[in-house]
Design an enzyme around this catalytic site. Structure first.
Site, PDB file in Angstrom:
ATOM      1  N   ARG A 221      31.083  50.252  56.356  1.00 21.88           N
ATOM      2  CA  ARG A 221      32.115  50.243  55.315  1.00 21.88           C
ATOM      3  C   ARG A 221      31.468  50.496  53.968  1.00 21.88           C
ATOM      4  O   ARG A 221      30.575  49.757  53.563  1.00 21.88           O
ATOM      5  CB  ARG A 221      32.824  48.883  55.306  1.00 21.88           C
ATOM      6  CG  ARG A 221      34.184  48.942  55.936  1.00 21.88           C
ATOM      7  CD  ARG A 221      34.838  47.590  55.928  1.00 21.88           C
ATOM      8  NE  ARG A 221      35.214  47.137  54.596  1.00 21.88           N
ATOM      9  CZ  ARG A 221      35.969  46.080  54.379  1.00 21.88           C
ATOM     10  NH1 ARG A 221      36.423  45.370  55.391  1.00 21.88           N
ATOM     11  NH2 ARG A 221      36.277  45.718  53.154  1.00 21.88           N
TER      12      ARG A 221
ATOM     13  N   ARG B 298      27.422  43.482  58.104  1.00 21.88           N
ATOM     14  CA  ARG B 298      28.594  44.277  58.473  1.00 21.88           C
ATOM     15  C   ARG B 298      28.431  45.719  57.996  1.00 21.88           C
ATOM     16  O   ARG B 298      28.865  46.654  58.661  1.00 21.88           O
ATOM     17  CB  ARG B 298      29.863  43.663  57.867  1.00 21.88           C
ATOM     18  CG  ARG B 298      31.121  44.357  58.330  1.00 21.88           C
ATOM     19  CD  ARG B 298      32.373  43.611  57.925  1.00 21.88           C
ATOM     20  NE  ARG B 298      32.711  43.814  56.523  1.00 21.88           N
ATOM     21  CZ  ARG B 298      33.718  43.206  55.899  1.00 21.88           C
ATOM     22  NH1 ARG B 298      34.455  42.316  56.545  1.00 21.88           N
ATOM     23  NH2 ARG B 298      33.973  43.452  54.640  1.00 21.88           N
TER      24      ARG B 298
ATOM     25  N   LYS C  59      37.778  36.127  57.425  1.00 19.68           N
ATOM     26  CA  LYS C  59      39.244  36.103  57.506  1.00 19.68           C
ATOM     27  C   LYS C  59      39.773  37.027  58.600  1.00 19.68           C
ATOM     28  O   LYS C  59      40.645  36.648  59.366  1.00 19.68           O
ATOM     29  CB  LYS C  59      39.872  36.533  56.167  1.00 19.68           C
ATOM     30  CG  LYS C  59      39.555  35.622  55.002  1.00 19.68           C
ATOM     31  CD  LYS C  59      40.340  36.019  53.760  1.00 19.68           C
ATOM     32  CE  LYS C  59      40.051  37.414  53.252  1.00 19.68           C
ATOM     33  NZ  LYS C  59      38.656  37.620  52.773  1.00 19.68           N
TER      34      LYS C  59
ATOM     35  N   ARG D  32      46.581  38.555  46.533  1.00 21.72           N
ATOM     36  CA  ARG D  32      45.249  38.493  45.935  1.00 21.72           C
ATOM     37  C   ARG D  32      45.316  38.289  44.433  1.00 21.72           C
ATOM     38  O   ARG D  32      44.269  38.119  43.806  1.00 21.72           O
ATOM     39  CB  ARG D  32      44.566  39.843  46.167  1.00 21.72           C
ATOM     40  CG  ARG D  32      43.346  39.860  47.058  1.00 21.72           C
ATOM     41  CD  ARG D  32      42.971  41.320  47.177  1.00 21.72           C
ATOM     42  NE  ARG D  32      41.657  41.578  47.667  1.00 21.72           N
ATOM     43  CZ  ARG D  32      41.343  41.785  48.944  1.00 21.72           C
ATOM     44  NH1 ARG D  32      42.245  41.683  49.884  1.00 21.72           N
ATOM     45  NH2 ARG D  32      40.115  42.095  49.276  1.00 21.72           N
TER      46      ARG D  32
ATOM     47  N   ARG E 184      33.022  42.682  44.305  1.00 22.32           N
ATOM     48  CA  ARG E 184      34.199  42.155  45.018  1.00 22.32           C
ATOM     49  C   ARG E 184      34.249  40.629  44.921  1.00 22.32           C
ATOM     50  O   ARG E 184      35.317  40.041  44.816  1.00 22.32           O
ATOM     51  CB  ARG E 184      34.173  42.609  46.482  1.00 22.32           C
ATOM     52  CG  ARG E 184      34.571  44.087  46.622  1.00 22.32           C
ATOM     53  CD  ARG E 184      34.158  44.687  47.949  1.00 22.32           C
ATOM     54  NE  ARG E 184      34.799  44.077  49.084  1.00 22.32           N
ATOM     55  CZ  ARG E 184      34.275  44.035  50.310  1.00 22.32           C
ATOM     56  NH1 ARG E 184      33.093  44.570  50.538  1.00 22.32           N
ATOM     57  NH2 ARG E 184      34.930  43.464  51.282  1.00 22.32           N
TER      58      ARG E 184
END
Ligand code: AMP
Length: 196
Positions: free
Chosen positions: A135, A129, A15, A90, A146
């Site tokens: 992160r 990632r 996204k 969300r 998540r």
């Protein structure tokens, strides 16, 4: 051109990458609540401190905090002609808050793009990632959580926007430019046109 758009999809569907490309092509700001929260964390603001535990655990930050943050961001001058939301709304409560916020200005959403990606694929992408960007919420156990939070709290929003006739489903797997082309084609059928 002016358009009020939303990109929805599981974490790792791409996204953020697509939002930046579309934002440049359309000349509207890409607004990522995740990015805004991360900036608050870095700056150790009061909001950042409140959001930290939720973000570290891979849980949604409470709706009240998130809705206020978005109301503030959308009131800024660059968002009056349109925007591309990434990662908001969300939850159903956030949909309601966004509807009310837009209705107060006589506006509503123009289109919602669902970026479709299978859980196995997004877990692999997020592992990568994690190595590249460090992160902390890309840790594998947090990623799995998540994805559960997405399935429980966010996936139901797809049906809500579909019922409103706003939904365009786009395959999120493939080269970045190829996925952008698919999104642009899906939006074009809804009258949202990109300059050549
Ligand atoms: P993201 O960058 O969109 O994956 O978001 C990273 C984290 O920020 C999420 O796991 C949540 O903790 C928080 N967050 C971002 N957007 C929202 C939202 N709309 N509602 C609640 N929490 C959010």
């Amino acid at each position: 051109m002016s358009a009020r758009l939303l990109l929805i999809g599981p974490p790792g569907a791409g996204k953020g990458t697509q939002a930046h490309r579309l934002s440049t092509a359309l000349g509207i700001p890409a607004i990522s609540t995740g990015d805004i929260f991360r900036e608050h964390l870095r700056n150790e603001t009061e909001l950042g401190l409140k959001a930290k535990a939720y973000m570290d655990a891979g849980d949604n930050v409470p709706d009240s905090l998130t809705n206020d943050l978005v109301a503030d961001r959308l009131s800024q001058p660059d968002a009056t002609a349109g925007f591309l939301l990434d990662g908001y709304p969300r939850t159903i409560d956030q949909v309601r808050a966004l509807d009310e916020l837009l209705a107060a200005g006589g506006a509503s959403m123009d289109a919602v793009v669902e970026l479709v990606a299978e859980p196995d694929v997004v877990v692999e992408r997020l592992k990568k990632r994690a190595l590249e960007q460090g992160r902390s919420d890309d840790d594998e156990a947090v990623v799995r959580h998540r994805l559960e939070v997405y399935a429980q709290q966010t996936a139901p929003l797809i049906g809500v926007y579909d019922e409103r006739g706003l939904l365009a489903k786009v395959d999120g797997i493939g080269e970045v430019a190829e996925v952008t082309d698919r999104i642009e084609a899906a939006l074009a059928t809804r009258g949202i046109v990109f300059a050549a």
